[in-house]
Scaffold this motif. Structure first.
Motif, mmCIF file in Angstrom:
data_model
loop_
_atom_site.group_PDB
_atom_site.id
_atom_site.type_symbol
_atom_site.label_atom_id
_atom_site.label_comp_id
_atom_site.label_asym_id
_atom_site.label_seq_id
_atom_site.Cartn_x
_atom_site.Cartn_y
_atom_site.Cartn_z
ATOM 1 N N GLU A 137 0.874 -1.165 0.000
ATOM 2 C CA GLU A 137 0.000 0.000 0.000
ATOM 3 C C GLU A 137 0.917 1.222 0.000
ATOM 4 O OE1 GLU A 137 -3.486 2.051 2.799
ATOM 5 O OE2 GLU A 137 -2.867 -0.029 3.115
ATOM 6 N N LEU A 147 -1.899 0.690 -4.965
ATOM 7 C CA LEU A 147 -1.760 -0.654 -4.414
ATOM 8 C C LEU A 147 -0.942 -1.513 -5.362
ATOM 9 C CD1 LEU A 147 -5.486 -1.304 -3.381
ATOM 10 C CD2 LEU A 147 -3.663 -0.400 -1.925
ATOM 11 N N ALA A 198 -12.620 -0.309 -9.235
ATOM 12 C CA ALA A 198 -12.127 -0.711 -7.920
ATOM 13 C C ALA A 198 -13.068 -1.722 -7.272
ATOM 14 C CB ALA A 198 -11.968 0.505 -7.025
ATOM 15 N N GLU A 201 -12.697 -4.185 -1.667
ATOM 16 C CA GLU A 201 -11.478 -4.154 -0.847
ATOM 17 C C GLU A 201 -10.543 -3.034 -1.286
ATOM 18 O OE1 GLU A 201 -7.786 -7.067 0.574
ATOM 19 O OE2 GLU A 201 -9.181 -7.732 -0.986
ATOM 20 N N GLU A 202 -10.354 -2.903 -2.594
ATOM 21 C CA GLU A 202 -9.480 -1.846 -3.112
ATOM 22 C C GLU A 202 -10.010 -0.465 -2.767
ATOM 23 O OE1 GLU A 202 -7.918 -4.403 -7.004
ATOM 24 O OE2 GLU A 202 -9.567 -2.968 -7.187
ATOM 25 N N LEU A 206 -8.015 2.386 -0.600
ATOM 26 C CA LEU A 206 -7.641 3.615 -1.269
ATOM 27 C C LEU A 206 -8.486 4.816 -0.871
ATOM 28 C CD1 LEU A 206 -7.054 2.115 -4.830
ATOM 29 C CD2 LEU A 206 -5.288 3.109 -3.355
ATOM 30 N N ARG A 216 -5.260 -0.701 -14.044
ATOM 31 C CA ARG A 216 -4.563 -1.896 -13.563
ATOM 32 C C ARG A 216 -3.349 -2.134 -14.469
ATOM 33 N NH1 ARG A 216 -7.729 -4.177 -9.851
ATOM 34 N NH2 ARG A 216 -9.963 -3.682 -9.915
ATOM 35 N N VAL A 235 -2.477 -1.213 -8.907
ATOM 36 C CA VAL A 235 -3.776 -0.560 -9.020
ATOM 37 C C VAL A 235 -3.600 0.927 -8.739
ATOM 38 C CG1 VAL A 235 -6.156 -0.472 -8.192
ATOM 39 C CG2 VAL A 235 -4.927 -2.660 -8.237
#
Length: 254
Positions: A137, A147, A198, A201-202, A206, A216, A235
């Motif tokens: 991260e 990420l 996204a 989780e992403e 973020l 990506r 990401v």
């Protein structure tokens, strides 16, 4: 000419209201019911328009409170350049210094993780072969902006001081620097960028809306013998960063 979808038209109207300072940073937008009546559309159209503008950083949603005009936030300029790959540190951290930002990262490493089929193909190993997987991260001034999940064939670094990318005496040196320490010369890399959305989780990591636009990037490093030594899924959220590629050009002589 194909007619513009209603939610895009409404999004343009909202941008205009912000541009005209009818709505200013920090203002709470009226309810979707009220906005739908004003724009002559249903609440679902208003929702889609708001979600689009949230993903672009124009609006922000606050759980249980509503939707607000976002405070202006300058997008980071993320330079992707094999030409400037540092041998003793992180390209991300180096790239933050010229723009006056403090670059850092947090990581979590797992060793001997079986390679999924797609990762095995990218690394040129058998599915299920052990890898070292590290989730990163990346932070700018303490805020997450990128990420990455990195995979390295375990057999390359097993038993060496660089087996853990963020542990031991060579922690944080980056792929190029660490491989140099065990006699492997990284000669080139490939990157394949693709647009995406996204995941939940992403988005949480973020600080963006679920489904927000992201780029990506599938990156793979190769040794001078043509062997893949690391591959990563990066990401980059569109609302927070702009991506710039630097390509070296060989001068023409004679």
């Amino acid at each position: 000419m194909r007619e513009q979808p209603p939610y895009l038209r409404v999004a343009d109207l909202f941008r205009q209201r912000i541009s005209d300072q009818e709505w200013t940073p920090g203002d709470r937008l009226p309810s979707r019911t009220q906005l739908g009546q004003e724009c002559g559309v249903g609440e679902n159209v208003i929702r889609r328009a708001q979600e689009l503008l949230i993903s672009q950083g124009v609006l922000e949603g606050r759980a249980g409170s509503g939707t607000y005009v976002a405070e202006p936030r300058a997008r980071l300029r993320t330079l992707r350049s094999r030409y400037r790959e540092p041998h003793g540190g992180s390209l991300f951290s180096v790239g933050m210094t010229p723009i006056g930002r403090r670059g850092a990262w947090e990581s979590r490493t797992e060793s001997k993780v079986p390679a999924p089929a797609d990762i095995a193909t990218r690394l040129g190993i058998a599915e299920g072969d052990h890898c070292v997987r590290t989730a990163y991260e990346f932070l700018a001034d303490g805020k997450p902006v990128q990420l990455s999940t990195s995979w390295e064939p375990y057999e390359i670094t097993a038993g060496t001081l660089v087996v853990l990318p963020e542990g031991g005496p060579h922690a944080g040196k980056g792929v190029v620097g660490r491989m140099t320490e065990i006699g492997i010369t990284v000669s080139h890399a490939t990157e394949q960028p693709e647009p995406g959305a996204a995941t939940a989780e992403e988005a949480t990591l973020l600080g963006v809306q679920r489904g927000a636009f992201v780029t990506r990037i599938r990156r793979t490093y190769y040794s001078d013998e043509g062997r893949a030594v690391e591959t990563a899924d990066i990401v980059v959220p569109a609302a927070l960063c702009e991506i710039v590629y630097e390509v070296p050009v060989q001068p023409v002589t004679g």
